[in-house]
Design an enzyme around this catalytic site. Structure first.
Site, PDB file in Angstrom:
ATOM      1  N   ASN A  89       0.815  -1.304   0.131  1.00  0.00           N
ATOM      2  CA  ASN A  89       0.003   0.154   0.081  1.00  0.00           C
ATOM      3  C   ASN A  89       0.904   1.084   0.024  1.00  0.00           C
ATOM      4  OD1 ASN A  89      -2.355   1.771   0.787  1.00  0.00           O
ATOM      5  ND2 ASN A  89      -0.969   2.051   2.488  1.00  0.00           N
ATOM      6  N   SER A 141      -4.250   3.496  -8.209  1.00  0.00           N
ATOM      7  CA  SER A 141      -5.027   4.760  -8.200  1.00  0.00           C
ATOM      8  C   SER A 141      -6.059   4.680  -9.412  1.00  0.00           C
ATOM      9  CB  SER A 141      -4.196   5.885  -8.423  1.00  0.00           C
ATOM     10  OG  SER A 141      -4.932   6.975  -8.257  1.00  0.00           O
ATOM     11  N   TYR A 156       3.082  10.065 -11.322  1.00  0.00           N
ATOM     12  CA  TYR A 156       2.464   9.161 -10.389  1.00  0.00           C
ATOM     13  C   TYR A 156       1.662   8.301 -11.117  1.00  0.00           C
ATOM     14  CZ  TYR A 156      -1.215   8.515  -6.894  1.00  0.00           C
ATOM     15  OH  TYR A 156      -2.271   7.817  -6.244  1.00  0.00           O
ATOM     16  N   SER A 159       3.506   5.266 -12.383  1.00  0.00           N
ATOM     17  CA  SER A 159       3.788   4.429 -11.603  1.00  0.00           C
ATOM     18  C   SER A 159       2.586   3.593 -11.197  1.00  0.00           C
ATOM     19  CB  SER A 159       4.249   4.982 -10.354  1.00  0.00           C
ATOM     20  OG  SER A 159       3.370   5.882  -9.552  1.00  0.00           O
ATOM     21  N   LYS A 160       1.223   4.306 -11.189  1.00  0.00           N
ATOM     22  CA  LYS A 160      -0.027   3.374 -11.078  1.00  0.00           C
ATOM     23  C   LYS A 160      -0.262   2.571 -12.079  1.00  0.00           C
ATOM     24  CE  LYS A 160       0.148   4.860  -6.841  1.00  0.00           C
ATOM     25  NZ  LYS A 160       0.137   4.082  -5.802  1.00  0.00           N
ATOM     26  N   ILE A 189      -9.868   9.860  -1.686  1.00  0.00           N
ATOM     27  CA  ILE A 189     -10.182   9.318  -0.313  1.00  0.00           C
ATOM     28  C   ILE A 189      -9.538  10.283   0.567  1.00  0.00           C
ATOM     29  CG2 ILE A 189      -9.772   7.305   1.289  1.00  0.00           C
ATOM     30  CD1 ILE A 189     -11.332   6.711  -1.090  1.00  0.00           C
TER      31      ILE A 189
END
Length: 260
Positions: A89, A141, A156, A159-160, A189
């Site tokens: 995570n 994500s 980002y 990477s996701k 979130i």
């Protein structure tokens, strides 16, 4: 208890989704190795679990460092003799900036923690997971999987997206060993991941987009909670998802259906 007798590793357990999941896994009977880079945060989480009658241990390590992750997982298995659940995570938002303003060092840091960190977490856990079968859960994500309109989030998002491809490849590889590998893709979130975000030089970059009123249809714009994501992680960790592998699940209240 859905996880009675199981041993779980949760990375990024010092706060947010990781903390909520570590606490819930312990409540459901798992012994939890809570891993993060900050000892103080971990001690608070472990203390919370123990006060509720659960069993947990703090593992201080940087997921992007091979030696630290190998040692942490060995410490966990030396104590409890097995490993059944891995929740990879840990992650950062990193720097969000136009491509020509994003430095190679900033790109590498985001990929190193988010993607290489996932690889290292799963790699060093695999020998133990193969012994009894188990579940791997990866936090990806909506960015890089359904949403591509957040200008500047290139490192980002890559990477996701890479985490999803990694999960599908590893799911096929580990299926004969009864190890399931699935991905959670959260939208908005309530967490403190914003503290690891630097946005720079984004004014006037990208194409202006008009969204429907209420970016999150299911909740009229309100973000989800870490407890909701933890409940999804529990489902994927438990036998309730015993025939599910190589699958990503979006938990975003329908946001990515209107924002993507």
């Amino acid at each position: 208890m859905q996880l009675a007798g199981k041993v779980a590793l949760v990375t990024g357990a010092g706060s947010g989704i990781g903390e909520a999941s570590a606490v819930l896994f312990a409540r459901e009977g798992a012994r939890v190795g809570a891993l993060d880079r900050t000892h103080e945060k971990l001690q608070a989480v472990v203390g919370r679990i123990e006060q509720s009658g659960g069993e947990a241990m703090a593992l201080v390590a940087d997921v992007s460092h091979p030696g630290e992750m190998e040692s942490a997982i060995r410490e966990l298995t030396d104590r409890w003799g097995r490993l059944d659940i891995v929740f990879a995570n840990a992650g950062i938002n990193g720097v969000w900036a136009p491509l020509d303003a994003l430095s190679p060092e900033e790109w590498n840091r985001t990929l190193s923690i988010n993607l290489t960190g996932t690889f290292l977490t799963v790699k060093y856990a695999v020998p133990y997971l193969k012994q009894n079968g188990g579940s791997v859960i990866i936090t990806s994500s909506v960015n890089g999987t359904r949403v591509f309109s957040n200008t500047g989030a290139t490192a980002y998002s890559c990477s996701k997206a890479g985490q999803v491809a990694f999960a599908k490849m590893v799911a096929a590889e580990l299926a004969p060993h009864r190890v399931r590998v699935n991905v959670i893709c959260p939208g908005a979130i309530r967490t403190d991941i914003g503290e690891s975000t630097e946005q720079r030089d984004l004014e006037g970059v990208g194409t202006p987009i008009e969204y429907p009123e209420g970016k999150i249809p299911l909740t009229h714009g309100a973000p989800g909670t870490t407890k909701q994501v933890a409940q999804l992680a529990l489902f994927l960790a438990s036998e309730a998802s015993s025939h599910i592998t190589g699958t990503e699940v979006w938990i975003d209240g329908g946001e990515s259906l209107v924002v993507g």
